[in-house]
Design a protein around this motif. Structure first.
Motif, PDB file in Angstrom:
ATOM      1  N   SER A 194       0.820  -1.217   0.000  1.00 49.03           N
ATOM      2  CA  SER A 194       0.000   0.000   0.000  1.00 49.03           C
ATOM      3  C   SER A 194       0.852   1.263   0.000  1.00 49.03           C
ATOM      4  O   SER A 194       0.457   2.290  -0.562  1.00 49.03           O
ATOM      5  N   TYR A 195       2.024   1.200   0.610  1.00 53.04           N
ATOM      6  CA  TYR A 195       2.939   2.354   0.588  1.00 53.04           C
ATOM      7  C   TYR A 195       3.371   2.652  -0.847  1.00 53.04           C
ATOM      8  O   TYR A 195       3.342   3.812  -1.288  1.00 53.04           O
ATOM      9  N   ASP A 196       3.760   1.610  -1.572  1.00 53.20           N
ATOM     10  CA  ASP A 196       4.193   1.790  -2.967  1.00 53.20           C
ATOM     11  C   ASP A 196       3.072   2.401  -3.813  1.00 53.20           C
ATOM     12  O   ASP A 196       3.312   3.277  -4.655  1.00 53.20           O
ATOM     13  N   LEU A 197       1.848   1.930  -3.579  1.00 49.56           N
ATOM     14  CA  LEU A 197       0.714   2.436  -4.352  1.00 49.56           C
ATOM     15  C   LEU A 197       0.419   3.890  -4.012  1.00 49.56           C
ATOM     16  O   LEU A 197       0.020   4.671  -4.878  1.00 49.56           O
ATOM     17  N   ALA A 198       0.620   4.271  -2.754  1.00 48.81           N
ATOM     18  CA  ALA A 198       0.431   5.669  -2.362  1.00 48.81           C
ATOM     19  C   ALA A 198       1.447   6.569  -3.060  1.00 48.81           C
ATOM     20  O   ALA A 198       1.114   7.641  -3.568  1.00 48.81           O
ATOM     21  N   GLN A 199       2.696   6.104  -3.121  1.00 47.94           N
ATOM     22  CA  GLN A 199       3.735   6.886  -3.800  1.00 47.94           C
ATOM     23  C   GLN A 199       3.533   6.883  -5.315  1.00 47.94           C
ATOM     24  O   GLN A 199       3.977   7.802  -6.017  1.00 47.94           O
ATOM     25  N   PHE A 200       2.851   5.881  -5.792  1.00 45.58           N
ATOM     26  CA  PHE A 200       2.568   5.769  -7.228  1.00 45.58           C
ATOM     27  C   PHE A 200       1.572   6.839  -7.683  1.00 45.58           C
ATOM     28  O   PHE A 200       1.365   7.037  -8.874  1.00 45.58           O
ATOM     29  N   GLN A 201       0.950   7.525  -6.727  1.00 47.32           N
ATOM     30  CA  GLN A 201      -0.033   8.563  -7.058  1.00 47.32           C
ATOM     31  C   GLN A 201       0.622   9.917  -7.347  1.00 47.32           C
ATOM     32  O   GLN A 201      -0.073  10.920  -7.543  1.00 47.32           O
ATOM     33  N   LYS A 202       1.936   9.948  -7.392  1.00 45.32           N
ATOM     34  CA  LYS A 202       2.618  11.191  -7.760  1.00 45.32           C
ATOM     35  C   LYS A 202       2.386  11.507  -9.233  1.00 45.32           C
ATOM     36  O   LYS A 202       2.381  10.614 -10.081  1.00 45.32           O
ATOM     37  N   VAL A 203       2.179  12.787  -9.504  1.00 42.02           N
ATOM     38  CA  VAL A 203       2.043  13.272 -10.885  1.00 42.02           C
ATOM     39  C   VAL A 203       2.989  14.456 -11.057  1.00 42.02           C
ATOM     40  O   VAL A 203       3.384  15.092 -10.080  1.00 42.02           O
ATOM     41  N   PRO A 204       3.354  14.781 -12.299  1.00 41.16           N
ATOM     42  CA  PRO A 204       4.274  15.908 -12.495  1.00 41.16           C
ATOM     43  C   PRO A 204       3.594  17.251 -12.215  1.00 41.16           C
ATOM     44  O   PRO A 204       2.399  17.416 -12.454  1.00 41.16           O
ATOM     45  N   PHE A 205       4.370  18.175 -11.729  1.00 46.35           N
ATOM     46  CA  PHE A 205       3.952  19.573 -11.657  1.00 46.35           C
ATOM     47  C   PHE A 205       5.163  20.439 -11.942  1.00 46.35           C
ATOM     48  O   PHE A 205       6.184  20.331 -11.254  1.00 46.35           O
ATOM     49  N   MET A 206       5.064  21.269 -12.960  1.00 47.44           N
ATOM     50  CA  MET A 206       6.181  22.115 -13.387  1.00 47.44           C
ATOM     51  C   MET A 206       5.675  23.513 -13.709  1.00 47.44           C
ATOM     52  O   MET A 206       4.594  23.678 -14.271  1.00 47.44           O
ATOM     53  N   ILE A 207       6.470  24.513 -13.343  1.00 49.72           N
ATOM     54  CA  ILE A 207       6.194  25.904 -13.700  1.00 49.72           C
ATOM     55  C   ILE A 207       7.440  26.457 -14.377  1.00 49.72           C
ATOM     56  O   ILE A 207       8.524  26.468 -13.781  1.00 49.72           O
ATOM     57  N   HIS A 208       7.285  26.918 -15.609  1.00 53.25           N
ATOM     58  CA  HIS A 208       8.427  27.424 -16.367  1.00 53.25           C
ATOM     59  C   HIS A 208       8.173  28.856 -16.795  1.00 53.25           C
ATOM     60  O   HIS A 208       7.062  29.215 -17.203  1.00 53.25           O
ATOM     61  N   ALA A 209       9.199  29.687 -16.719  1.00 51.13           N
ATOM     62  CA  ALA A 209       9.141  31.049 -17.257  1.00 51.13           C
ATOM     63  C   ALA A 209      10.561  31.520 -17.500  1.00 51.13           C
ATOM     64  O   ALA A 209      11.499  31.137 -16.777  1.00 51.13           O
ATOM     65  N   ALA A 210      10.731  32.326 -18.528  1.00 56.81           N
ATOM     66  CA  ALA A 210      12.057  32.858 -18.845  1.00 56.81           C
ATOM     67  C   ALA A 210      12.572  33.661 -17.657  1.00 56.81           C
ATOM     68  O   ALA A 210      11.883  34.541 -17.143  1.00 56.81           O
ATOM     69  N   GLY A 211      13.762  33.336 -17.206  1.00 58.66           N
ATOM     70  CA  GLY A 211      14.362  34.063 -16.097  1.00 58.66           C
ATOM     71  C   GLY A 211      13.940  33.587 -14.717  1.00 58.66           C
ATOM     72  O   GLY A 211      14.471  34.053 -13.707  1.00 58.66           O
ATOM     73  N   LEU A 212      12.990  32.645 -14.647  1.00 60.82           N
ATOM     74  CA  LEU A 212      12.544  32.124 -13.359  1.00 60.82           C
ATOM     75  C   LEU A 212      13.640  31.274 -12.738  1.00 60.82           C
ATOM     76  O   LEU A 212      14.282  30.470 -13.416  1.00 60.82           O
ATOM     77  N   LYS A 213      13.878  31.455 -11.443  1.00 65.56           N
ATOM     78  CA  LYS A 213      14.850  30.624 -10.742  1.00 65.56           C
ATOM     79  C   LYS A 213      14.234  29.261 -10.500  1.00 65.56           C
ATOM     80  O   LYS A 213      13.371  29.096  -9.650  1.00 65.56           O
ATOM     81  N   GLY A 214      14.669  28.284 -11.288  1.00 62.79           N
ATOM     82  CA  GLY A 214      14.051  26.965 -11.238  1.00 62.79           C
ATOM     83  C   GLY A 214      14.779  25.991 -10.347  1.00 62.79           C
ATOM     84  O   GLY A 214      15.516  26.366  -9.434  1.00 62.79           O
ATOM     85  N   GLY A 215      14.560  24.715 -10.615  1.00 64.76           N
ATOM     86  CA  GLY A 215      15.165  23.657  -9.829  1.00 64.76           C
ATOM     87  C   GLY A 215      14.120  22.634  -9.422  1.00 64.76           C
ATOM     88  O   GLY A 215      12.916  22.902  -9.452  1.00 64.76           O
ATOM     89  N   ILE A 216      14.582  21.451  -9.064  1.00 66.76           N
ATOM     90  CA  ILE A 216      13.680  20.379  -8.644  1.00 66.76           C
ATOM     91  C   ILE A 216      13.510  20.453  -7.137  1.00 66.76           C
ATOM     92  O   ILE A 216      14.479  20.344  -6.381  1.00 66.76           O
ATOM     93  N   ARG A 217      12.276  20.675  -6.718  1.00 68.57           N
ATOM     94  CA  ARG A 217      11.966  20.844  -5.306  1.00 68.57           C
ATOM     95  C   ARG A 217      11.422  19.544  -4.720  1.00 68.57           C
ATOM     96  O   ARG A 217      10.632  18.856  -5.359  1.00 68.57           O
ATOM     97  N   GLN A 218      11.820  19.263  -3.495  1.00 66.98           N
ATOM     98  CA  GLN A 218      11.323  18.064  -2.801  1.00 66.98           C
ATOM     99  C   GLN A 218      10.067  18.358  -1.963  1.00 66.98           C
ATOM    100  O   GLN A 218       9.537  17.474  -1.289  1.00 66.98           O
ATOM    101  N   THR A 219       9.577  19.599  -2.021  1.00 67.89           N
ATOM    102  CA  THR A 219       8.403  20.009  -1.261  1.00 67.89           C
ATOM    103  C   THR A 219       7.221  19.079  -1.533  1.00 67.89           C
ATOM    104  O   THR A 219       6.940  18.750  -2.685  1.00 67.89           O
ATOM    105  N   TYR A 220       6.512  18.685  -0.481  1.00 67.70           N
ATOM    106  CA  TYR A 220       5.319  17.845  -0.634  1.00 67.70           C
ATOM    107  C   TYR A 220       4.097  18.748  -0.865  1.00 67.70           C
ATOM    108  O   TYR A 220       3.915  19.758  -0.184  1.00 67.70           O
ATOM    109  N   GLY A 221       3.300  18.370  -1.842  1.00 61.62           N
ATOM    110  CA  GLY A 221       2.102  19.146  -2.145  1.00 61.62           C
ATOM    111  C   GLY A 221       1.208  18.392  -3.097  1.00 61.62           C
ATOM    112  O   GLY A 221       1.481  17.248  -3.482  1.00 61.62           O
ATOM    113  N   GLY A 222       0.115  19.047  -3.493  1.00 57.59           N
ATOM    114  CA  GLY A 222      -0.831  18.414  -4.413  1.00 57.59           C
ATOM    115  C   GLY A 222      -1.586  19.448  -5.212  1.00 57.59           C
ATOM    116  O   GLY A 222      -1.322  20.659  -5.131  1.00 57.59           O
ATOM    117  N   GLU A 223      -2.548  18.968  -5.971  1.00 59.86           N
ATOM    118  CA  GLU A 223      -3.284  19.833  -6.896  1.00 59.86           C
ATOM    119  C   GLU A 223      -4.018  20.976  -6.197  1.00 59.86           C
ATOM    120  O   GLU A 223      -4.230  22.033  -6.783  1.00 59.86           O
TER     121      GLU A 223
END
Length: 687
Positions: A504-533
């Motif tokens: 059940s733990y694996d299935l819970a983690q399997f519910q992750k979906v991508p979320f990305m915000i892009h803009a020219a000049g935006l300070k990006g990076g891959i964040r480990q922050t937990y969140g949802g829609e």
């Protein structure tokens, strides 16, 4: 001796009461077999297993017992008819559960006319031959009667015995509920998961409870009052997250693209099949230095699936525990959605979708949300080869949507909903140039092929944005709306994740979906922050420089230092950086280790659970009671649905007038000439 026993049994079944008990026994046996083979109810321990065996009995006695109040042949055929209707209900739930891991609700049934378009192919993929086992007992009973193995008892049946059986069924129901509630406290008051109700009480009781809930929801709206907002405003005041000054207003005045990646799960990012990347262009976008990407972002949908995702994304309100809020409440409720908020700040707002406008009640709901334009299937040229599954193929859809995007006065807010990567993952040979996975699951294996096609379509659209200058002047948001592979495909999921087995733990983690915000000049990076829609709207508003101090939003800005990392799932489960809770089982999120919580952990988990339950309940209260009609934040004007029309002729006329009044579109800046010659696609259908 043996012959005498057979004779006695046969004589008993030749009586009305005997035949009734035969029908009940066969019905209950088949229901139990279906529980075990067609659903994943997770019955654990002696009590739950016992209740799973006996829970069909009380309802069967009650419903089939209706026939005992009638005499002669009518009584027998009524038993058959009731059994048949019950079996249709079970059959429908088997089919629905296979795809959605949930049971049919009155909300879904009520809105079925809104969502049934293009379901024919899906149903043929979903239905298995063994599903028709549900009707086997009826066939056996009919044959026994037709060939007179069992004879119809024409003698009158005493009404007091019928009343006795009805009374017995009610007593058993009460007893069953008592046992269930002792094993699962607050079963009908605290649970958010229909599996629990079916597991403990049965499919019929679930249907009755769900019908009651639906009626209660209708009554709730009529009894709601302005003071009901007080507890919600108090809760939100204590749970808001201040904007991060490093990001607040950094993208003010830019166009916004919301690109809805249908059924797209996070595991696809950087995933390879036979050494080839499934989504090379999305991978590059994900890792771009000007893209904020979140690798612990979860979908939070329930039965409404895509419609739930849209509800959260654009309103920061949760979908409902049953049915679709867009279908049931979209056309009647008051909302304070992203399109209306941005419209009132000078934005042109438009939604794009390559299917009929009625799907998920969008044509009605989008008016409530304040969309000025809705470019649905009626706006696009179509041929049979242009469509697959639920609508237009993504490459053709993006190309045709670009024709209208170039005409939108800037700044604009544009949502594009893709379709090709939708169950049952159909794609013709001329568009399939990627290997399927080899799990042996016919539903799962083509998933990567349609995802790869979506990736190619996105790349073509991105190139167009770069050529027209929109890329530099836009915030581009990408998100996966919900899972593509349901939990019913566990062996295949294990293979995809390169594991021997999953829990059940694996299935819970399997519910992750991508979320990305892009803009020219935006300070990006891959964040480990937990969140949802639920967190998307406040995050986006802060980037655009719009404060949400007075809004009714249950999410918090993902970029805020005060962001709430407790991710609530619609069934009451949750994920936090520390704990993952699935049902009554708790895991440590980082390691996936199942734990028996100590006193300190129990307190922490109880506090999280209380927060999750409260938040879901308050969000439901907003929708059920249409409470936003009583509250308008400062600077916001209520949406008037009559201001909008999505009919093709009127829509095009409105777009033409808007361009004349505000000549800021890409086409206007190109001296009124189309930019479609810049759009390049290798879609074979267009050659």
């Amino acid at each position: 001796m043996m012959s005498t026993k057979k004779s006695r049994i046969l004589n008993f079944f030749n009586t009305r009461l005997g035949f009734f008990f035969l029908v009940v026994i066969l019905f209950c046996v088949k229901t139990y077999i279906i529980y075990q083979t067609k659903f994943t109810l997770g019955a654990k321990g002696g009590m739950q297993q016992f209740l799973l065996v006996v829970n069909p009995i009380p309802a069967a006695l009650l419903t089939l017992g209706i026939a005992l109040y009638f005499s002669g042949r009518l009584s027998y055929w009524l038993m058959m008819l009731i059994d048949f209707l019950e079996s249709i209900w079970i059959f429908a739930n088997i089919v629905y559960y296979r795809e959605f891991s949930d049971f049919l609700s009155m909300g879904i049934i009520k809105g079925s006319g809104k969502v049934q378009n293009n379901l024919g192919k899906s149903l043929m993929e979903i239905i298995h031959f063994t599903d028709f086992f549900v009707f086997l007992d009826i066939l056996i009973l009919i044959l026994l009667l037709v060939f007179k193995v069992i004879r119809i008892d024409a003698k009158p049946f005493k009404k007091r015995y019928a009343l006795l059986i009805s009374g017995l069924s009610l007593i058993l129901m009460v007893g069953e509920y008592g046992l269930a509630n002792s094993d699962r406290s607050g079963l009908l008051t605290r649970t958010f998961d229909n599996n629990y109700i079916v597991k403990y009480l049965g499919l019929n009781e679930y249907a009755a409870f769900n019908a009651y809930q639906t009626h209660k929801e209708s009554a709730t709206r009529s009894h709601a009052k302005a003071s009901d907002m007080d507890s919600i405003l108090k809760y939100l005041k204590n749970n808001r997250a201040a904007a991060n000054p490093e990001y607040f207003g950094k993208e003010k005045g830019k166009n916004v693209f919301i690109i809805h990646l249908e059924s797209f799960q996070q595991f696809l990012i950087n995933y390879k099949v036979d050494g080839k990347e499934v989504t090379p262009h999305l991978n590059a976008f994900y890792k771009n230095k000007h893209t904020l990407s979140f690798d612990n972002f979860y979908h939070q949908v329930a039965q409404g699936k895509t419609s739930d995702a849209e509800m959260m994304l654009e309103n920061s309100l949760y979908g409902l525990p049953q049915g679709s809020a867009m279908v049931t409440y979209g056309g009647q409720n008051t909302f304070q959605a992203a399109p209306a908020i941005l419209d009132q700040r000078g934005y042109t707002t438009a939604a794009f979708h390559g299917d009929v406008p009625s799907f998920w009640n969008r044509d009605s709901t989008y008016k409530s949300w304040g969309y000025q334009y809705f470019f649905s299937s009626q706006y696009y040229k179509t041929k049979p080869s242009y469509n697959v599954g639920y609508g237009m193929k993504d490459k053709i859809f993006f190309r045709d949507a670009a024709n209208y995007i170039q005409q939108l006065p800037q700044p604009f807010y544009a949502k594009l909903i893709t379709l090709t990567n939708h169950y049952p993952y159909l794609l013709d040979k001329q568009n399939t140039d990627f290997p399927a996975t080899k799990t042996g699951d016919k539903t799962v294996d083509p998933y990567v092929q349609t995802a790869h096609y979506l990736d190619q379509a996105f790349a073509e659209f991105l190139n167009y944005l770069k050529k027209t200058g929109l890329y530099k002047n836009s915030v581009i948001v990408l998100y996966g709306d919900h899972y593509g592979i349901s939990n019913n495909h566990r062996p295949a999921i294990a293979q995809l994740l390169h594991k021997k087995s999953i829990n059940s733990y694996d299935l819970a983690q399997f519910q992750k979906v991508p979320f990305m915000i892009h803009a020219a000049g935006l300070k990006g990076g891959i964040r480990q922050t937990y969140g949802g829609e639920i967190d998307v709207l406040p995050t986006l508003l802060h980037l655009l420089g719009i404060k949400d101090n007075n809004t009714i939003q249950f999410g918090t800005d993902l970029l805020s230092k005060q962001h709430d990392q407790r991710v609530a799932f619609r069934d009451g489960d949750f994920v936090t950086p520390k704990y993952t809770k699935v049902g009554s089982t708790v895991y440590l999120t980082r390691s996936g280790k199942e734990i028996t919580p100590n006193a300190t952990q129990k307190k922490q988990i109880a506090n999280i659970q209380n927060h999750v339950t409260t938040e879901l309940s308050l969000s439901d209260r907003v929708i059920y009671g249409d409470l936003l009609r009583f509250y308008t934040p400062k600077g916001f004007q209520k949406v008037n649905r009559k201001d909008f029309t999505y009919q093709y002729a009127k829509g095009m006329d409105n777009l033409k007038k808007a361009q004349e009044e505000h000549p800021t579109s890409i086409e206007a800046k190109n001296n009124g000439k189309s930019t479609m010659d810049l759009y390049k696609t290798d879609a074979p259908e267009l050659k």
